[in-house]
Design a protein around this motif. Structure first.
Motif, short mmCIF file in Angstrom:
data_model
loop_
_atom_site.label_atom_id
_atom_site.label_comp_id
_atom_site.label_asym_id
_atom_site.label_seq_id
_atom_site.Cartn_x
_atom_site.Cartn_y
_atom_site.Cartn_z
N CYS A 128 75.57 -3.23 10.40
CA CYS A 128 74.40 -2.03 10.46
C CYS A 128 72.99 -2.61 11.10
O CYS A 128 72.23 -1.76 11.81
CB CYS A 128 74.47 -1.31 9.01
N CYS A 171 73.27 7.30 12.96
CA CYS A 171 74.18 7.06 11.87
C CYS A 171 73.90 6.69 10.56
O CYS A 171 74.57 7.49 9.61
CB CYS A 171 75.40 5.88 12.47
N GLY A 219 74.56 4.23 8.75
CA GLY A 219 75.58 3.47 8.00
C GLY A 219 76.42 4.33 7.57
O GLY A 219 77.29 4.12 6.65
N TYR A 220 76.75 5.66 8.21
CA TYR A 220 77.77 6.62 7.52
C TYR A 220 79.08 6.06 7.62
O TYR A 220 79.64 6.23 6.65
CB TYR A 220 77.57 7.93 8.58
N PHE A 221 79.64 5.21 8.34
CA PHE A 221 80.74 4.82 8.59
C PHE A 221 81.20 3.54 7.74
O PHE A 221 82.13 3.04 7.57
CB PHE A 221 81.34 4.33 9.99
N LYS A 222 79.97 3.06 7.20
CA LYS A 222 80.30 1.99 5.89
C LYS A 222 80.72 2.24 4.58
O LYS A 222 80.80 1.56 3.59
CB LYS A 222 78.98 1.08 5.84
N PHE A 228 79.62 7.29 19.87
CA PHE A 228 78.01 7.31 19.97
C PHE A 228 77.89 7.18 21.55
O PHE A 228 76.69 7.82 21.94
CB PHE A 228 77.32 6.26 19.08
#
Ligand code: SF4
Length: 292
Positions: A218, A227, A229-232, A247
């Protein structure tokens, strides 16, 4: 006025009276009964949790509230969307669904029925990424798409407007905007955080600060602004190559859109629809508006 919206089960409407509400229930008559006492101005939308329940009470409800219909098994249950089309006579309707194998078909049926769509994409498995890109292309370019497909639309507009909006807000998981109240009455960030002790108290800020401090993927990501860090969550070791490509496509689409708009003398919503990139809204219909 409390700026937070609360996503509550229908049994807790009374306890949260006077706040901005998203109200969810399995049964539409239960929803209608509980909501007759709420100020319509306080209601953001209602969420129907079952596709098998009777929809007539909601379909015949005089008040035109935005409705979200939860499609938990998109590949298996998409035919059930047809019997919900009658809701559109009174209400703007959005279908929420997880990004799981076979969801593409459900998206196409929902779009054909003129429903808005909300995709729930937490940490997508590699085997669904082809479908994700197919749906992304469909949502950006297919003429039958007349309602927003979230989170694509929210991100496209974030890139277009160059506004600092993250996926957390677009997906209604930003605790400064919305709290999800579990059936047990516990306020958490979202269903993704169910069962995580202190998830709301420790807040998004702390999670993002920790991501930056560990100097992992990130901290040098070109999409951090959109984002955050949404996908972490929940697995920090999740690798983001696939989602970064999403994205990238949306950033490029926003750049194309800006170029197209510049080619026109006036940047009106009609112009956006004319060039076929941004979906239009049928006259007289309210969308489920984003919290941002
Ligand atoms: S795309 Fe992945 S690496 Fe980039 S900010 Fe989001 S979670 Fe972090």
């Amino acid at each position: 006025m409390d700026p937070i919206a609360y996503n509550v089960p229908v049994s807790m409407v009374e306890a949260y009276r006077g706040r901005k509400l998203i109200v969810r229930a399995r049964d539409s008559s239960e929803l209608v009964k509980a909501l007759t006492e709420i100020d319509p101005e306080d209601l953001l939308y209602v969420k129907l949790l079952s596709l098998d329940a009777d929809v007539d009470a909601l379909a015949n409800w005089g008040f035109g509230a935005p409705v979200e219909v939860a499609l938990y098994r998109p590949a298996a249950d998409f035919p059930k969307l047809y019997r919900h089309a009658k809701l559109l006579d009174k209400h703007p309707v959005r279908v929420s669904m997880p990004v799981s194998t076979g969801f593409r078909k459900a998206v196409k049926v929902a779009a054909a029925l003129n429903f808005g769509i909300k995709l729930e994409l937490s940490q997508p498995a590699p085997e669904v990424m082809d479908e994700v890109f197919d749906v992304l292309d469909f949502s950006l370019h297919h003429p039958s798409v007349s309602q927003p497909v979230e989170f694509f639309q929210g991100l496209l507009m974030a890139f277009y407007d160059q506004r600092a909006i993250t996926l957390w807000a677009i997906q209604e998981e930003d605790p400064t905007l919305v709290h999800y109240v579990t059936d047990e009455g516990i306020e958490i960030v979202s269903p993704r955080f169910a069962g995580t002790p202190g998830a709301l108290a420790s807040s998004l800020n702390e999670f993002q600060n920790a991501l930056m401090a560990e100097r992992g993927e990130c901290c040098c990501c070109e999409f951090w602004e959109q984002c955050g860090g949404y996908f972490k969550w929940p697995r920090r070791e999740f690798t983001c190559d696939g989602v970064k490509a999403i994205f990238g496509v949306l950033r490029e689409a926003a750049q194309d859109l800006r170029r197209d708009i510049a080619a026109y003398s006036e940047s009106t919503p009609e112009t956006l629809r004319e060039i076929g990139v941004v979906s239009g809204v049928p006259p007289g219909r309210r969308r489920i508006s984003r919290l941002v």
